[in-house]
Design a protein around this motif. Structure first.
Motif, PDB file in Angstrom:
ATOM      1  N   LEU A 110       0.834  -1.197   0.000  1.00 45.88           N
ATOM      2  CA  LEU A 110       0.000   0.000   0.000  1.00 45.88           C
ATOM      3  C   LEU A 110       0.877   1.260   0.000  1.00 45.88           C
ATOM      4  N   ALA A 111       1.921   1.250   0.796  1.00 49.80           N
ATOM      5  CA  ALA A 111       2.838   2.395   0.840  1.00 49.80           C
ATOM      6  C   ALA A 111       3.465   2.627  -0.531  1.00 49.80           C
ATOM      7  N   ARG A 112       3.819   1.532  -1.219  1.00 49.82           N
ATOM      8  CA  ARG A 112       4.410   1.667  -2.559  1.00 49.82           C
ATOM      9  C   ARG A 112       3.401   2.267  -3.533  1.00 49.82           C
ATOM     10  N   VAL A 113       2.148   1.806  -3.439  1.00 53.95           N
ATOM     11  CA  VAL A 113       1.094   2.333  -4.314  1.00 53.95           C
ATOM     12  C   VAL A 113       0.893   3.830  -4.062  1.00 53.95           C
ATOM     13  N   ILE A 114       0.889   4.234  -2.794  1.00 53.27           N
ATOM     14  CA  ILE A 114       0.736   5.656  -2.453  1.00 53.27           C
ATOM     15  C   ILE A 114       1.876   6.469  -3.063  1.00 53.27           C
ATOM     16  N   ARG A 115       3.099   5.950  -2.985  1.00 51.18           N
ATOM     17  CA  ARG A 115       4.235   6.647  -3.599  1.00 51.18           C
ATOM     18  C   ARG A 115       4.059   6.779  -5.114  1.00 51.18           C
ATOM     19  N   ASP A 116       3.597   5.695  -5.745  1.00 53.62           N
ATOM     20  CA  ASP A 116       3.383   5.725  -7.196  1.00 53.62           C
ATOM     21  C   ASP A 116       2.313   6.751  -7.576  1.00 53.62           C
ATOM     22  N   LEU A 117       1.217   6.782  -6.798  1.00 49.85           N
ATOM     23  CA  LEU A 117       0.152   7.753  -7.083  1.00 49.85           C
ATOM     24  C   LEU A 117       0.682   9.175  -6.925  1.00 49.85           C
ATOM     25  N   ALA A 118       1.431   9.415  -5.864  1.00 48.60           N
ATOM     26  CA  ALA A 118       1.989  10.748  -5.622  1.00 48.60           C
ATOM     27  C   ALA A 118       2.909  11.177  -6.764  1.00 48.60           C
ATOM     28  N   ALA A 119       3.531  10.175  -7.417  1.00 49.54           N
ATOM     29  CA  ALA A 119       4.438  10.459  -8.543  1.00 49.54           C
ATOM     30  C   ALA A 119       3.693  10.597  -9.869  1.00 49.54           C
ATOM     31  N   GLY A 120       2.347  10.499  -9.815  1.00 51.31           N
ATOM     32  CA  GLY A 120       1.559  10.703 -11.028  1.00 51.31           C
ATOM     33  C   GLY A 120       1.121   9.435 -11.733  1.00 51.31           C
ATOM     34  N   LYS A 121       1.456   8.280 -11.168  1.00 49.85           N
ATOM     35  CA  LYS A 121       1.052   7.017 -11.794  1.00 49.85           C
ATOM     36  C   LYS A 121      -0.355   6.634 -11.352  1.00 49.85           C
ATOM     37  N   ARG A 122      -0.893   5.576 -11.980  1.00 51.15           N
ATOM     38  CA  ARG A 122      -2.186   5.028 -11.579  1.00 51.15           C
ATOM     39  C   ARG A 122      -1.969   3.599 -11.112  1.00 51.15           C
ATOM     40  N   TYR A 123      -2.928   3.091 -10.336  1.00 56.39           N
ATOM     41  CA  TYR A 123      -2.822   1.709  -9.873  1.00 56.39           C
ATOM     42  C   TYR A 123      -4.207   1.076  -9.807  1.00 56.39           C
ATOM     43  N   VAL A 124      -4.344  -0.110 -10.420  1.00 56.64           N
ATOM     44  CA  VAL A 124      -5.543  -0.928 -10.255  1.00 56.64           C
ATOM     45  C   VAL A 124      -5.077  -2.342  -9.958  1.00 56.64           C
ATOM     46  N   ASP A 125      -5.588  -2.902  -8.867  1.00 52.96           N
ATOM     47  CA  ASP A 125      -5.226  -4.262  -8.502  1.00 52.96           C
ATOM     48  C   ASP A 125      -5.489  -5.197  -9.690  1.00 52.96           C
ATOM     49  N   PRO A 126      -4.515  -6.023 -10.081  1.00 55.24           N
ATOM     50  CA  PRO A 126      -4.658  -6.867 -11.275  1.00 55.24           C
ATOM     51  C   PRO A 126      -5.862  -7.808 -11.243  1.00 55.24           C
TER      52      PRO A 126
END
Length: 200
Positions: A110-126
């Motif tokens: 979850l922490a990694r996903v938050i970092r990715d979102l903050a960097a402008g990326k998107r995330y959807v659980d596969p």
């Protein structure tokens, strides 16, 4: 430092998220709440980088809160849920949510996903994404879904009409159409079926 807002109506889950995220050197939880409307107000007040929002949270839900936050501050939004139905994912993406994850996700992930979102990326659980691709298409129009969403907690026709700025007769026509399309007898059954399929 990435500033995070956490909103979840279950005290235990919210407290655990706040504590676990607080252990990360580069994450700071600046606010937390158990209420969707309060989440919007806190986002405006604290201007976090990422808002972690529970899907099922009164008085509306996390997706409604995410859309309201997006209109008022440049924060990224992540929906977390136990019940990852395909239609809910489609609705979240339609509303501009940046991430969608199950509550079963490990804290470090979850922490990694938050970092990715903050960097402008998107995330959807596969797994959620895969089920969304094969999910049943909703037979209802956007307006019919609005009627079910507003009336989900048992609101009367007049209250739904006021909320959606429609005539009561128009709302009744929508309800008749909804019942016919879904093959059910009551608005309550229709709302339950739509919720279970993730359409509302």
């Amino acid at each position: 430092m990435i500033r995070v807002l956490v909103a979840d109506d279950e005290d235990l889950i919210r407290g655990a998220l706040v504590a676990l995220l607080g252990l990360e050197d580069d994450l700071e939880v600046v606010a937390s709440t158990g209420d969707a409307q309060a989440a919007v107000e806190l986002a405006v007040e604290h201007r976090p980088d990422v808002c972690v929002l529970d899907l099922e949270m009164p008085p509306s839900d996390g997706i409604v809160a995410a859309a309201a936050i997006r209109r008022r501050v440049p924060a990224r939004t992540l929906i977390v849920t136990r019940h990852a139905r395909p239609g809910v994912l489609r609705r979240a993406l339609h509303e501009g949510v940046n991430g969608f994850a199950p509550k079963s996700m490990p804290a470090e992930e979850l922490a990694r996903v938050i970092r990715d979102l903050a960097a402008g990326k998107r995330y959807v659980d596969p797994e959620i994404a895969a089920s969304a691709l094969s999910g049943e298409k909703c037979p209802l129009s956007d307006r019919e879904l609005d009627v079910l969403r507003v009336g989900r907690e048992g609101a009367r026709i007049a209250a739904i009409a006021r909320e959606l700025h429609l005539a009561e007769g128009t709302v009744r026509n929508y309800v008749s159409s909804i019942l016919a399309k879904l093959g059910v007898d009551t608005r309550h059954e229709a709302a339950r079926l739509a919720w279970e399929n993730g359409w509302i």
